[in-house]
Scaffold this active site. Sequence first.
Site, PDB file in Angstrom:
ATOM      1  N   ILE A  12       0.844  -1.206   0.000  1.00  0.00           N
ATOM      2  CA  ILE A  12       0.000   0.000   0.000  1.00  0.00           C
ATOM      3  C   ILE A  12       0.877   1.252   0.000  1.00  0.00           C
ATOM      4  O   ILE A  12       0.604   2.220  -0.708  1.00  0.00           O
ATOM      5  CB  ILE A  12      -0.984  -0.001   1.193  1.00  0.00           C
ATOM      6  CG1 ILE A  12      -1.734  -1.350   1.271  1.00  0.00           C
ATOM      7  CG2 ILE A  12      -1.996   1.147   1.044  1.00  0.00           C
ATOM      8  CD1 ILE A  12      -2.679  -1.469   2.452  1.00  0.00           C
ATOM      9  N   GLU A 127      -9.696  -4.878  10.806  1.00  0.00           N
ATOM     10  CA  GLU A 127      -9.592  -6.102  11.620  1.00  0.00           C
ATOM     11  C   GLU A 127      -9.509  -5.812  13.114  1.00  0.00           C
ATOM     12  O   GLU A 127      -9.722  -6.702  13.934  1.00  0.00           O
ATOM     13  CB  GLU A 127      -8.397  -6.940  11.168  1.00  0.00           C
ATOM     14  CG  GLU A 127      -8.551  -7.344   9.727  1.00  0.00           C
ATOM     15  CD  GLU A 127      -7.607  -8.448   9.305  1.00  0.00           C
ATOM     16  OE1 GLU A 127      -7.155  -9.205  10.165  1.00  0.00           O
ATOM     17  OE2 GLU A 127      -7.330  -8.537   8.101  1.00  0.00           O
ATOM     18  N   SER A 152      -2.175  -6.445  17.603  1.00  0.00           N
ATOM     19  CA  SER A 152      -1.029  -5.519  17.577  1.00  0.00           C
ATOM     20  C   SER A 152      -1.431  -4.221  16.873  1.00  0.00           C
ATOM     21  O   SER A 152      -1.052  -3.132  17.297  1.00  0.00           O
ATOM     22  CB  SER A 152       0.196  -6.162  16.913  1.00  0.00           C
ATOM     23  OG  SER A 152       0.007  -6.293  15.523  1.00  0.00           O
ATOM     24  N   LYS A 153      -2.239  -4.320  15.815  1.00  0.00           N
ATOM     25  CA  LYS A 153      -2.706  -3.090  15.147  1.00  0.00           C
ATOM     26  C   LYS A 153      -3.588  -2.271  16.097  1.00  0.00           C
ATOM     27  O   LYS A 153      -3.490  -1.043  16.155  1.00  0.00           O
ATOM     28  CB  LYS A 153      -3.474  -3.416  13.860  1.00  0.00           C
ATOM     29  CG  LYS A 153      -2.601  -3.944  12.725  1.00  0.00           C
ATOM     30  CD  LYS A 153      -1.554  -2.946  12.250  1.00  0.00           C
ATOM     31  CE  LYS A 153      -2.122  -1.786  11.471  1.00  0.00           C
ATOM     32  NZ  LYS A 153      -1.016  -0.934  10.922  1.00  0.00           N
ATOM     33  N   LYS A 188      -1.052 -13.113   0.713  1.00  0.00           N
ATOM     34  CA  LYS A 188      -2.455 -12.785   0.968  1.00  0.00           C
ATOM     35  C   LYS A 188      -3.320 -13.495  -0.071  1.00  0.00           C
ATOM     36  O   LYS A 188      -2.841 -13.820  -1.167  1.00  0.00           O
ATOM     37  CB  LYS A 188      -2.674 -11.270   0.892  1.00  0.00           C
ATOM     38  CG  LYS A 188      -1.882 -10.486   1.922  1.00  0.00           C
ATOM     39  CD  LYS A 188      -2.440 -10.675   3.320  1.00  0.00           C
ATOM     40  CE  LYS A 188      -1.570 -10.038   4.373  1.00  0.00           C
ATOM     41  NZ  LYS A 188      -1.633  -8.615   4.416  1.00  0.00           N
ATOM     42  N   HIS A 277     -10.648 -17.050  13.107  1.00  0.00           N
ATOM     43  CA  HIS A 277     -10.938 -16.631  11.735  1.00  0.00           C
ATOM     44  C   HIS A 277     -12.205 -15.782  11.721  1.00  0.00           C
ATOM     45  O   HIS A 277     -13.311 -16.297  11.860  1.00  0.00           O
ATOM     46  CB  HIS A 277     -11.112 -17.860  10.840  1.00  0.00           C
ATOM     47  CG  HIS A 277     -11.042 -17.529   9.386  1.00  0.00           C
ATOM     48  ND1 HIS A 277     -10.931 -18.497   8.418  1.00  0.00           N
ATOM     49  CD2 HIS A 277     -11.054 -16.349   8.716  1.00  0.00           C
ATOM     50  CE1 HIS A 277     -10.880 -17.911   7.234  1.00  0.00           C
ATOM     51  NE2 HIS A 277     -10.969 -16.614   7.401  1.00  0.00           N
TER      52      HIS A 277
HETATM   53  P1  TYD Z   1      -5.969 -12.647   3.838  1.00  0.00           P
HETATM   54  O1  TYD Z   1      -5.695 -12.244   2.436  1.00  0.00           O
HETATM   55  O2  TYD Z   1      -4.891 -13.336   4.594  1.00  0.00           O
HETATM   56  O3  TYD Z   1      -6.456 -11.335   4.594  1.00  0.00           O
HETATM   57  P2  TYD Z   1      -7.154 -11.164   6.051  1.00  0.00           P
HETATM   58  O4  TYD Z   1      -6.824 -12.328   6.900  1.00  0.00           O
HETATM   59  O5  TYD Z   1      -6.473  -9.933   6.522  1.00  0.00           O
HETATM   60  O6  TYD Z   1      -8.609 -10.982   5.797  1.00  0.00           O
HETATM   61  O7  TYD Z   1      -7.245 -13.603   3.851  1.00  0.00           O
HETATM   62  C1  TYD Z   1      -8.453 -13.214   3.246  1.00  0.00           C
HETATM   63  C2  TYD Z   1      -9.440 -14.327   3.456  1.00  0.00           C
HETATM   64  O8  TYD Z   1      -9.038 -15.451   2.684  1.00  0.00           O
HETATM   65  C3  TYD Z   1      -9.533 -14.818   4.900  1.00  0.00           C
HETATM   66  O9  TYD Z   1     -10.894 -15.122   5.206  1.00  0.00           O
HETATM   67  C4  TYD Z   1      -8.697 -16.080   4.905  1.00  0.00           C
HETATM   68  C5  TYD Z   1      -8.854 -16.620   3.494  1.00  0.00           C
HETATM   69  N1  TYD Z   1      -7.672 -17.348   2.967  1.00  0.00           N
HETATM   70  C6  TYD Z   1      -7.820 -18.647   2.455  1.00  0.00           C
HETATM   71  O10 TYD Z   1      -8.928 -19.221   2.416  1.00  0.00           O
HETATM   72  N2  TYD Z   1      -6.709 -19.289   1.969  1.00  0.00           N
HETATM   73  C7  TYD Z   1      -5.467 -18.693   1.988  1.00  0.00           C
HETATM   74  O11 TYD Z   1      -4.490 -19.349   1.567  1.00  0.00           O
HETATM   75  C8  TYD Z   1      -5.336 -17.373   2.495  1.00  0.00           C
HETATM   76  C9  TYD Z   1      -3.999 -16.686   2.532  1.00  0.00           C
HETATM   77  C10 TYD Z   1      -6.469 -16.730   2.978  1.00  0.00           C
END
Ligand code: TYD
Length: 342
Positions: A12, A127, A152-153, A188, A277
Amino acid sequence: MNLLVCGGAGFIGSNFVRLMLEREPGCRIAILDALTYAGNMTTIADVLADPRCRFTHGQIQDAHTVAELVKAKKITHIVNFAAETHNDRSLLESGSFIQTDVFGVHVLLEATRKFGLERLVHVSTDEVYGSIAEGRFTEQSPLEPNTPYSASKAGGDLQARAHFVSFGTPVIVTRGGNNYGPFQYPEKLIPFFVTRLMDGKKVPLYGDGSQVREWIHVMDHCEGIEKVLRKGEPGQVYNIGDDNERANHEVVRILLEETGRDAALVKSIPDPRRGAHDKRYSMACDRVRALGWMPRRSFHEHLRETVRWYREHEAWWRPIAESEAYESFVKAFYGPSLGEDL
Ligand code: TYD
């Protein structure tokens, strides 16, 4: 404006530097970046060709480095993107998250106060609010983070609040939704899946993929931060989201379409985040919209463009995906569930 962009070699932050160079011809930008696994000099090669932009390698936790930079560059404003940001990594190790995301923010707040800077914008995340089943988070919602990363954020956000109340430090906090776009480190969801799908590898969907995220294009997010930097009120928090809620399985379906891959490549795995989650994120963003900002980029079209960007910029992500650090994280985190499909 003499701007210090912390974490400017990351996803970002680097997009924000590009935006500011375009929008503010007279600006001077000092980038401070620790170049952890997620920061990358090739990400900012283009902006460093601009004489208005200079790079310093260092951590925001290092008060001496920050102070010297603020003095040497006559900094007037700071925007902080520097952070450890990955939930999954925070489940393996969280000390570095607290160092950067809490103590680092404290150092920037102290520098802002000590040197009488005009403004510090601290970039945070939705988050910190935790998960919401119905309705939307407002800036007044309680902070109920569920992972070491989001906690932490939240710690950084609370330091910002306390600094404003205690000392009148001119700090503003922004909380963004899930970003997508060019230069996102491929851990991500979107870049991880896109780069693996392009290679014909299986992708790990956590559980049934029913979790909902509010996706915003990184440039829409950066434009919101710019608006807050110029017009936001010190001591306030601004949510920056795109009203674009999507279940993970829906995002994955679009990624399959755009990469031309078969759904058989998606492997549903036991949720590695378990109870941590978050089920759904959703934010009310009236406050930033009242400053005159609104998101402009439609999801489907720009997700398609993002997939194209990764296809055309293999030279950027391939060295990352083949690095030892990346491979060892993927192996440690996904090895047990992906097994042979790793
Ligand atoms: P992520 O991109 O890690 O962002 P955040 O946890 O900050 O939301 O994850 C986005 C969503 O995708 C989250 O619900 C977890 C899911 N996810 C998967 O299903 N498989 C993966 O391999 C990853 C990295 C994330």
